[in-house]
Write a protein that holds these residues in place. Structure first.
Motif, PDB file in Angstrom:
ATOM      1  N   SER A   1       0.826  -1.203   0.000  1.00 11.29           N
ATOM      2  CA  SER A   1       0.000   0.000   0.000  1.00 11.29           C
ATOM      3  C   SER A   1       0.860   1.253   0.000  1.00 11.29           C
ATOM      4  N   ASN A   2       0.255   2.331  -0.470  1.00  4.82           N
ATOM      5  CA  ASN A   2       0.880   3.659  -0.506  1.00  4.82           C
ATOM      6  C   ASN A   2       2.229   3.609  -1.235  1.00  4.82           C
ATOM      7  N   VAL A   3       2.149   3.280  -2.521  1.00  6.44           N
ATOM      8  CA  VAL A   3       3.329   3.208  -3.377  1.00  6.44           C
ATOM      9  C   VAL A   3       3.179   4.269  -4.470  1.00  6.44           C
ATOM     10  N   LEU A   4       4.174   5.141  -4.601  1.00  9.40           N
ATOM     11  CA  LEU A   4       4.145   6.233  -5.568  1.00  9.40           C
ATOM     12  C   LEU A   4       5.191   6.013  -6.655  1.00  9.40           C
ATOM     13  N   TYR A   5       4.742   6.103  -7.926  1.00 12.64           N
ATOM     14  CA  TYR A   5       5.644   6.111  -9.076  1.00 12.64           C
ATOM     15  C   TYR A   5       5.511   7.489  -9.720  1.00 12.64           C
ATOM     16  N   GLN A   6       6.570   8.277  -9.680  1.00  8.03           N
ATOM     17  CA  GLN A   6       6.476   9.653 -10.151  1.00  8.03           C
ATOM     18  C   GLN A   6       7.661  10.021 -11.036  1.00  8.03           C
ATOM     19  N   ASN A   7       7.346  10.586 -12.186  1.00  2.00           N
ATOM     20  CA  ASN A   7       8.365  11.052 -13.126  1.00  2.00           C
ATOM     21  C   ASN A   7       9.297   9.913 -13.533  1.00  2.00           C
ATOM     22  N   ILE A   8       8.714   8.887 -14.121  1.00  2.00           N
ATOM     23  CA  ILE A   8       9.463   7.725 -14.599  1.00  2.00           C
ATOM     24  C   ILE A   8       9.346   7.692 -16.119  1.00  2.00           C
ATOM     25  N   ARG A   9      10.476   7.711 -16.801  1.00  2.00           N
ATOM     26  CA  ARG A   9      10.498   7.808 -18.261  1.00  2.00           C
ATOM     27  C   ARG A   9      11.455   6.789 -18.839  1.00  2.00           C
ATOM     28  N   GLY A  10      11.283   6.513 -20.142  1.00  2.00           N
ATOM     29  CA  GLY A  10      12.261   5.690 -20.820  1.00  2.00           C
ATOM     30  C   GLY A  10      11.640   4.665 -21.729  1.00  2.00           C
TER      31      GLY A  10
ATOM     32  N   SER B   1      -3.249  -1.583  -2.766  1.00  2.00           N
ATOM     33  CA  SER B   1      -4.079  -0.397  -2.585  1.00  2.00           C
ATOM     34  C   SER B   1      -3.208   0.848  -2.495  1.00  2.00           C
ATOM     35  N   GLN B   2      -3.810   1.987  -2.785  1.00  2.00           N
ATOM     36  CA  GLN B   2      -3.120   3.277  -2.741  1.00  2.00           C
ATOM     37  C   GLN B   2      -1.856   3.258  -3.608  1.00  2.00           C
ATOM     38  N   ILE B   3      -2.030   2.844  -4.843  1.00  2.00           N
ATOM     39  CA  ILE B   3      -0.939   2.878  -5.815  1.00  2.00           C
ATOM     40  C   ILE B   3      -1.128   4.138  -6.657  1.00  2.00           C
ATOM     41  N   TYR B   4      -0.117   5.004  -6.673  1.00  2.00           N
ATOM     42  CA  TYR B   4      -0.225   6.300  -7.337  1.00  2.00           C
ATOM     43  C   TYR B   4       0.796   6.380  -8.469  1.00  2.00           C
ATOM     44  N   LEU B   5       0.328   6.842  -9.631  1.00  2.00           N
ATOM     45  CA  LEU B   5       1.208   7.045 -10.776  1.00  2.00           C
ATOM     46  C   LEU B   5       1.052   8.469 -11.270  1.00  2.00           C
ATOM     47  N   GLN B   6       2.180   9.158 -11.423  1.00  2.00           N
ATOM     48  CA  GLN B   6       2.148  10.525 -11.915  1.00  2.00           C
ATOM     49  C   GLN B   6       3.288  10.740 -12.903  1.00  2.00           C
ATOM     50  N   ASP B   7       2.938  11.142 -14.116  1.00  4.26           N
ATOM     51  CA  ASP B   7       3.928  11.417 -15.154  1.00  4.26           C
ATOM     52  C   ASP B   7       4.838  10.213 -15.368  1.00  4.26           C
ATOM     53  N   VAL B   8       4.205   9.120 -15.779  1.00  2.97           N
ATOM     54  CA  VAL B   8       4.904   7.880 -16.108  1.00  2.97           C
ATOM     55  C   VAL B   8       4.707   7.607 -17.592  1.00  2.97           C
ATOM     56  N   ILE B   9       5.794   7.599 -18.355  1.00  2.00           N
ATOM     57  CA  ILE B   9       5.712   7.338 -19.792  1.00  2.00           C
ATOM     58  C   ILE B   9       6.814   6.354 -20.173  1.00  2.00           C
ATOM     59  N   LEU B  10       6.397   5.185 -20.670  1.00  2.00           N
ATOM     60  CA  LEU B  10       7.329   4.138 -21.051  1.00  2.00           C
ATOM     61  C   LEU B  10       7.035   3.704 -22.482  1.00  2.00           C
ATOM     62  N   GLU B  11       7.909   4.092 -23.384  1.00  2.00           N
ATOM     63  CA  GLU B  11       7.760   3.808 -24.807  1.00  2.00           C
ATOM     64  C   GLU B  11       8.464   2.488 -25.149  1.00  2.00           C
TER      65      GLU B  11
ATOM     66  N   ARG C   1      -5.734  -1.241  -6.843  1.00  2.00           N
ATOM     67  CA  ARG C   1      -6.476   0.015  -6.762  1.00  2.00           C
ATOM     68  C   ARG C   1      -5.466   1.137  -6.927  1.00  2.00           C
ATOM     69  N   TYR C   2      -5.586   1.863  -8.040  1.00  2.01           N
ATOM     70  CA  TYR C   2      -4.572   2.862  -8.353  1.00  2.01           C
ATOM     71  C   TYR C   2      -5.223   4.185  -8.746  1.00  2.01           C
ATOM     72  N   VAL C   3      -4.417   5.245  -8.638  1.00  2.00           N
ATOM     73  CA  VAL C   3      -4.821   6.590  -9.045  1.00  2.00           C
ATOM     74  C   VAL C   3      -3.715   7.143  -9.917  1.00  2.00           C
ATOM     75  N   ASN C   4      -4.073   7.731 -11.061  1.00  2.00           N
ATOM     76  CA  ASN C   4      -3.032   8.334 -11.892  1.00  2.00           C
ATOM     77  C   ASN C   4      -3.305   9.822 -12.086  1.00  2.00           C
ATOM     78  N   ARG C   5      -2.216  10.579 -12.135  1.00  2.00           N
ATOM     79  CA  ARG C   5      -2.274  12.022 -12.382  1.00  2.00           C
ATOM     80  C   ARG C   5      -1.304  12.363 -13.492  1.00  2.00           C
ATOM     81  N   GLY C   6      -1.576  13.402 -14.200  1.00  2.00           N
ATOM     82  CA  GLY C   6      -0.677  13.812 -15.257  1.00  2.00           C
ATOM     83  C   GLY C   6      -0.627  12.791 -16.363  1.00  2.00           C
ATOM     84  N   LYS C   7       0.510  12.677 -17.012  1.00  2.00           N
ATOM     85  CA  LYS C   7       0.671  11.750 -18.108  1.00  2.00           C
ATOM     86  C   LYS C   7       0.893  10.348 -17.587  1.00  2.00           C
TER      87      LYS C   7
END
Length: 434
Positions: free
Chosen positions: A368-377, A396-406, A421-427
């Protein structure tokens, strides 16, 4: 325990305040242009590591002289120097002195334990190279090569090298001769710090460990910085830095490339911060595995900030066994660049590293309460994001913000998300499929 000087006491108090309090400060939400990397507090910069051979003098209390291993009979001629090193350690430990291993020389050691308690300000300065004894029969417990046991207010550095000479051990591993998984025999961990407090490990190289390179087990208040850890990408179970039952540890400005996890964090670890890490080859940066054999796991307050992973089999990973209990929570993965990584983001609550299939269980380690933020590549596989969470105990409480993986090459990338159960913000790309 020997009495501490007022200056040493003040240093310990200040270090404890920095390490203990710093983990609970919320990381800022970074806004960047994402066109270059790595990152530093919201801006992309070119990373400048300190020179490998430079000794960082964080502890400025005057030492009680130096003790050279050569003065106790150590010879850089291929013989076993365990006895000479033991005598030199006893002298340095009892005086609170700096034990010196001279540069431009190679000393060979059989399994050796450097035990405390010692007088404050004891230090171990390795300027040359310490090589492991290659005859496997010399390792009676098959668990450790070099161990520092119960030493407090202690510094290790000097710019030298611990060489585990692990090739023979790798060749005798079942993982080198059979398909995974297999039940491997115990192999020594190269350098272990066991129940050490107020510890600094800086400016060193660790190479070709028999198994794990650098282990912190049951330690408190640790700084590990400016380290280089190297082993071939196909060397089995050669984790770079392994953190177990350790609280308040900072790992920074380090280059790690091995045959297993660059950094692995297991149960009992709290307040762990890894910053400015370069990882590859290897299996990425992992929390776990947790909950094996129906055990209870506790991991909390982990921050991985500013890391570059290149060509690894995983990026940032949390792995747990079915049937375990406990928790892994308050975890942040921030400002991370992936380059050709096979599984960039992965939660695997069905981890099963054994010969027999693992049966479905009705309990699991709670994530729970895991944040992935500004992950690119770029991802080397189609599945760039995989959340394979327990049906019995969903993530639960999995958060993703500005994650882009091409995709690394042609094709595309997808995300698979089960029981999460996750929440995403931004890209957020690729997004979870329904």
């Amino acid at each position: 325990m020997f009495p501490q000087t007022p200056t040493i006491s003040l240093f310990i108090v200040l270090s404890s305040l920095i390490l203990c309090n710093g983990y609970y400060i919320e990381e800022p939400l970074y806004k960047t242009n994402y066109k270059h990397y790595p990152m530093h507090y919201g801006r992309f910069i070119k990373r400048k590591h300190e020179h490998f051979g430079l000794i960082t003098r964080a502890n400025r209390v005057a030492p009680r002289g130096t003790v050279s291993v050569d003065d106790f009979g150590a010879k850089a001629d291929g013989r076993d120097n365990s006895e000479a090193f033991g005598k030199a350690w006893s002298e340095a430990c009892s005086r609170g002195s700096i034990l010196v291993v001279p540069g431009n020389r190679i000393y060979r050691l059989k399994p050796t334990t450097f035990s405390g308690p010692c007088r404050p300000n004891t230090a171990f300065m390795l300027y040359g190279t310490i090589e492991a004894w290659t005859q496997m029969s010399a390792y009676q417990d098959r668990q450790h090569w070099i161990m520092f046991d119960s030493v407090s207010n202690f510094r290790v550095g000097g710019g030298g090298t611990f060489d585990g000479k692990g090739k023979k051990w790798w060749q005798n591993s079942c993982k080198a001769t059979t398909n995974l998984p297999c039940n491997d025999q115990p192999r020594p961990k190269a350098v272990t710090f066991f129940q050490c407090k107020n510890l600094e490990v800086r400016n060193l190289m660790f190479k070709d460990a028999q198994q794990m390179h650098l282990v912190f087990d049951g330690c408190f208040n640790v700084i590990a910085s400016n380290l280089v850890i190297r082993a071939p990408g196909d060397s089995p179970n050669t984790d770079g830095i392994h953190v177990a039952e350790t609280q308040n540890i900072v790992i920074s400005n380090s280059h790690i490339g091995t045959g297993d996890d660059c950094i692995s964090i297991i149960s009992g670890s709290q307040n762990v911060r890894a910053t400015d890490i370069t990882c590859g080859p290897g299996h990425g940066i992992s929390i776990g595995s947790l909950g094996a054999d129906k055990s209870e796991a506790e991991v909390s307050n982990v921050v991985v900030n500013r890391a570059t992973l290149t060509g690894t089999t995983n990026g940032v990973r949390i792995k747990t066994w079915q049937g375990g209990s406990g928790y892994a929570r308050n975890i942040k993965f921030l400002n991370i660049m992936m380059q050709n990584v096979t599984n960039p983001i992965i939660i695997d609550q069905y981890y099963c590293d054994q010969t027999k299939p693992c049966q479905e269980q009705d309990s699991a380690v709670q994530l729970s309460n895991v944040l992935y933020q500004n992950i690119r590549g770029t991802s080397a596989s189609e599945v760039a994001i995989k959340f394979d969470c327990s049906r019995a105990v969903p993530c639960s409480q999995i958060y993703l913000q500005d994650v882009i993986l091409e995709p690394q090459g042609r094709g595309g990338t997808i995300a698979t998300c089960e029981n999460v159960r996750y929440v995403n913000r931004g890209k957020f790309f690729p997004q979870c499929t329904p």
